[in-house]
Design an enzyme around this catalytic site. Structure first.
Site, PDB file in Angstrom:
ATOM      1  N   GLY A 215       0.847  -1.197   0.000  1.00  0.00           N
ATOM      2  CA  GLY A 215       0.000   0.000   0.000  1.00  0.00           C
ATOM      3  C   GLY A 215       0.875   1.237   0.000  1.00  0.00           C
ATOM      4  O   GLY A 215       2.091   1.151   0.206  1.00  0.00           O
TER       5      GLY A 215
ATOM      6  N   ASP B 243       8.689   5.895   8.044  1.00  0.00           N
ATOM      7  CA  ASP B 243       8.323   7.248   8.489  1.00  0.00           C
ATOM      8  C   ASP B 243       7.424   7.973   7.487  1.00  0.00           C
ATOM      9  O   ASP B 243       6.994   9.103   7.737  1.00  0.00           O
ATOM     10  CB  ASP B 243       9.582   8.077   8.764  1.00  0.00           C
ATOM     11  CG  ASP B 243      10.462   8.220   7.527  1.00  0.00           C
ATOM     12  OD1 ASP B 243      10.072   7.703   6.457  1.00  0.00           O
ATOM     13  OD2 ASP B 243      11.524   8.849   7.633  1.00  0.00           O
TER      14      ASP B 243
ATOM     15  N   ASP C 233       4.312  -4.904  -7.330  1.00  0.00           N
ATOM     16  CA  ASP C 233       3.677  -3.646  -6.900  1.00  0.00           C
ATOM     17  C   ASP C 233       4.239  -2.467  -7.686  1.00  0.00           C
ATOM     18  O   ASP C 233       3.711  -1.355  -7.593  1.00  0.00           O
ATOM     19  CB  ASP C 233       3.886  -3.413  -5.398  1.00  0.00           C
ATOM     20  CG  ASP C 233       5.340  -3.535  -4.986  1.00  0.00           C
ATOM     21  OD1 ASP C 233       5.923  -4.614  -5.210  1.00  0.00           O
ATOM     22  OD2 ASP C 233       5.896  -2.560  -4.462  1.00  0.00           O
ATOM     23  N   ASN C 234       5.296  -2.695  -8.448  1.00  0.00           N
ATOM     24  CA  ASN C 234       5.875  -1.608  -9.240  1.00  0.00           C
ATOM     25  C   ASN C 234       5.581  -1.762 -10.727  1.00  0.00           C
ATOM     26  O   ASN C 234       6.299  -1.200 -11.559  1.00  0.00           O
ATOM     27  CB  ASN C 234       7.389  -1.534  -9.000  1.00  0.00           C
ATOM     28  CG  ASN C 234       7.712  -1.098  -7.583  1.00  0.00           C
ATOM     29  OD1 ASN C 234       6.887  -0.469  -6.925  1.00  0.00           O
ATOM     30  ND2 ASN C 234       8.885  -1.442  -7.109  1.00  0.00           N
TER      31      ASN C 234
ATOM     32  N   GLY D   4       2.735   3.625   1.431  1.00  0.00           N
ATOM     33  CA  GLY D   4       3.255   3.844   2.771  1.00  0.00           C
ATOM     34  C   GLY D   4       3.781   5.253   2.963  1.00  0.00           C
ATOM     35  O   GLY D   4       4.021   5.689   4.083  1.00  0.00           O
TER      36      GLY D   4
ATOM     37  N   ASP E 285       7.755   4.013 -10.124  1.00  0.00           N
ATOM     38  CA  ASP E 285       8.580   3.779  -8.932  1.00  0.00           C
ATOM     39  C   ASP E 285      10.070   3.706  -9.265  1.00  0.00           C
ATOM     40  O   ASP E 285      10.687   2.635  -9.280  1.00  0.00           O
ATOM     41  CB  ASP E 285       8.104   2.543  -8.160  1.00  0.00           C
ATOM     42  CG  ASP E 285       6.961   2.929  -7.233  1.00  0.00           C
ATOM     43  OD1 ASP E 285       6.575   4.106  -7.242  1.00  0.00           O
ATOM     44  OD2 ASP E 285       6.461   2.055  -6.503  1.00  0.00           O
TER      45      ASP E 285
HETATM   46  P1  AMP Z   1       9.185   0.834  -3.165  1.00  0.00           P
HETATM   47  O1  AMP Z   1      10.310  -0.138  -3.063  1.00  0.00           O
HETATM   48  O2  AMP Z   1       9.600   2.279  -3.150  1.00  0.00           O
HETATM   49  O3  AMP Z   1       8.272   0.524  -4.291  1.00  0.00           O
HETATM   50  O4  AMP Z   1       8.351   0.683  -1.808  1.00  0.00           O
HETATM   51  C1  AMP Z   1       7.803  -0.536  -1.386  1.00  0.00           C
HETATM   52  C2  AMP Z   1       6.785  -0.275  -0.322  1.00  0.00           C
HETATM   53  O5  AMP Z   1       7.374   0.338   0.819  1.00  0.00           O
HETATM   54  C3  AMP Z   1       5.644   0.636  -0.754  1.00  0.00           C
HETATM   55  O6  AMP Z   1       4.467   0.140  -0.195  1.00  0.00           O
HETATM   56  C4  AMP Z   1       6.028   1.961  -0.145  1.00  0.00           C
HETATM   57  O7  AMP Z   1       4.898   2.769   0.082  1.00  0.00           O
HETATM   58  C5  AMP Z   1       6.713   1.553   1.150  1.00  0.00           C
HETATM   59  N1  AMP Z   1       7.697   2.534   1.611  1.00  0.00           N
HETATM   60  C6  AMP Z   1       8.873   2.879   1.036  1.00  0.00           C
HETATM   61  N2  AMP Z   1       9.506   3.821   1.756  1.00  0.00           N
HETATM   62  C7  AMP Z   1       8.726   4.108   2.836  1.00  0.00           C
HETATM   63  C8  AMP Z   1       8.815   4.994   3.967  1.00  0.00           C
HETATM   64  N3  AMP Z   1       9.864   5.809   4.114  1.00  0.00           N
HETATM   65  N4  AMP Z   1       7.814   4.983   4.855  1.00  0.00           N
HETATM   66  C9  AMP Z   1       6.762   4.180   4.704  1.00  0.00           C
HETATM   67  N5  AMP Z   1       6.602   3.323   3.682  1.00  0.00           N
HETATM   68  C10 AMP Z   1       7.571   3.275   2.747  1.00  0.00           C
HETATM   69 MG    MG Z   2       6.705   0.773  -5.146  1.00  0.00          MG
END
Ligand code: AMP
Ligand code: MG
Length: 490
Positions: A94, A129, A256-257, A96, A266
């Site tokens: 989701g 965060d 998810d990407n 985040g 992403d």
């Molecule tokens: P990503 O690898 O950037 O596609 O992120 C994978 C998941 O981690 C996604 O659900 C993001 O929303 C969550 N996410 C990445 N960085 C953060 C953060 N600093 N705080 C909260 N959720 C995060």
């Molecule tokens: Mg992502």
């Protein structure tokens, strides 16, 4: 939280439809304001195309919107729920650290999600965060705009604001929020989420929503869900062929990407390859090379299998029949990918028509590039302009032989030299976002100087222009003992 009252005058024109799905798909969010938001960069051309008044976006009120300190009346601030296979393992995820603030309808009637990335915690933050640091957000800005310039489907970057708040990573970084623009943010993982945890009706609702939003031409077909799968297979096959042909490595092709719209999304540890090497991996977390350059088409197919699995209940009531339908659809992937790939590669070599030996002409060139450590982008540029033939590859007998075969092949198609050169110029970018140039721009931006980044963006916006000022940007980095490493953009 206060609202912007005159948002319509600023050009905000929301029509929010995702919110009409069940709240199983999202959570409404109250944003935490940031301390002292400051606009760092605004994509004026994109803002104009989206129907915004540039001056008002540049004003302090605009900055307050981009930081989430003020809401737009008519905006629905939601974090989207999804799941996904991360490096092969299924997890609930989701948004985040992102928020969909609304769907902007452009003056041409197109619909785009406007999303704040780095805007704070949500119910999906899982201990994170919810924030983002300045350099990774500017990096996403640069690479996504470079991809757009290269003609590759992508989410785009409208603005970056500094928050004035620190974010704690391996050391203390400057916080920032990126405003991202996308045809939608619906991911393969959105389907996996509803298929694992939702009802049959909710799965159907999401599929119907996607059909209406992204594939309206098939939304009334009697086999519309099979066609949805086929369309997603086609657009992903086309997307990854484009990545391969410019040497782009996404780095974290988790489900998810991957978008249903077929846009690249992403930008974390992604980077462009300099020397041609199919095993190239940049991401520090991809230790086994799962998402290496050569694996990208295979991983796209793997991801499509996960998407197809999530659609099974809609493909046929009989599960065995549904599996058969899904397998048939997926079995077309490699051929669709290959025909996209070879057609782009033919153009890169100035070929207008097709001959069966074209594949070996292309493969032989790639093999030589690998053997002699030639730069991927610049090799095609030197073939286009017939110059720079000083390296060991160009002096080798095998290259001379290859070159003769290629020239003979060009002769056989009977097109003028000008036409061949024109096709090659339109198919081979003079510039890509070279890693050392991106780092240089980010370093300067971190110190408060945005000019280096703006010059880079200007050059990257017209990669097929082949102008004098691009030459500086096509130079290779100095040889280094350490391979370039990227980190998941947090
Ligand atoms: P990503 O690898 O950037 O596609 O992120 C994978 C998941 O981690 C996604 O659900 C993001 O929303 C969550 N996410 C990445 N960085 C953060 C953060 N600093 N705080 C909260 N959720 C995060
Ligand atoms: Mg992502």
């Amino acid at each position: 939280m206060t609202y912007i009252k005159n948002a319509n005058n600023m050009g905000w024109n929301f029509d929010n439809t995702y919110i009409n799905l069940s709240d199983f798909f999202y959570s409404k969010i109250n944003i935490d304001p940031v301390s002292s938001p400051k606009l760092i960069i605004l994509n004026e051309q994109l803002a104009k195309n989206l129907g915004f008044n540039i001056d008002s976006l540049k004003s302090y009120e605009g900055t307050l919107i981009f930081s989430g300190n003020k809401k737009i009346e008519g905006g629905e601030y939601i974090a989207q729920a999804y799941g996904g296979h991360q490096f092969g393992h299924f997890t609930i995820l989701g948004d985040g650290r992102a928020l969909l603030i609304g769907e902007q309808i452009t003056p041409l009637g197109e619909r785009y999600d406007i999303q704040l990335k780095g805007s704070g915690k949500t119910p999906y933050s899982r201990g994170g965060d919810g924030r983002a640091a300045l350099a990774p957000m500017l990096r996403e800005y640069i690479i996504s705009e470079a991809m757009y310039g290269l003609g590759i489907p992508t989410t785009r970057s409208l603005a970056v604001v500094k928050t004035g708040d620190p974010v704690i990573r391996e050391d203390i970084k400057k916080g920032a929020i990126l405003t991202r623009v996308a045809s939608s943010h619906i991911r393969f993982g959105t389907f996996q989420y509803v298929s694992s945890f939702g009802s049959h009706q909710q799965l159907k609702d999401l599929a119907d929503y996607c059909l209406k939003r992204h594939f309206p031409h098939i939304k009334d077909d009697s086999n519309k869900y099979i066609n949805l799968l086929n369309e997603v297979i086609k657009s992903q096959a086309s997307l990854v062929s484009k990545w391969q042909c410019v040497g782009f490595i996404h780095g974290v092709m988790n489900t998810d990407n991957m978008t249903i719209s077929g846009e690249t999304i992403d930008y974390g540890p992604c980077a462009f390859m300099d020397e041609y090497n199919p095993n190239t991996v940049f991401s520090s977390i991809d230790r086994n090379g799962r998402y290496s350059y050569k694996n990208q088409p295979i991983m796209t197919e793997w991801n499509l299998c996960r998407f197809a699995e999530s659609l099974l209940p809609l493909l046929n009531e009989d599960r065995n029949k549904a599996i058969q339908i899904a397998q048939n659809a997926i079995s077309n992937f490699s051929e669709i990918y290959y025909s996209n790939w070879i057609s782009i590669m033919r153009s890169k070599l100035g070929l207008f028509d097709e001959e069966v030996e074209d594949k070996s002409i292309i493969k032989d060139l790639l093999n030589m590039m690998e053997k002699y450590n030639e730069d991927y982008t610049n090799t095609f540029i030197s073939l286009t302009f017939d110059n720079n033939k000083e390296s060991s590859m160009y002096n080798s007998q095998e290259f001379k032989y290859w070159y003769k075969l290629w020239q003979e092949r060009l002769q056989r198609q009977g097109k003028s030299k000008e036409m061949v050169k024109g096709l090659m110029m339109n198919s081979n970018p003079a510039v890509i976002p070279r890693n050392h140039r991106v780092e240089e721009a980010l370093d300067a931006a971190n110190k408060g100087n945005l000019n280096v980044m703006k010059r880079l963006l200007e050059v990257l916006s017209k990669p097929y222009e082949h102008s004098k000022k691009q030459e500086e940007y096509s130079k290779l980095p100095k040889p280094s003992n350490c391979p370039y490493r990227t980190y998941c953009g947090t």
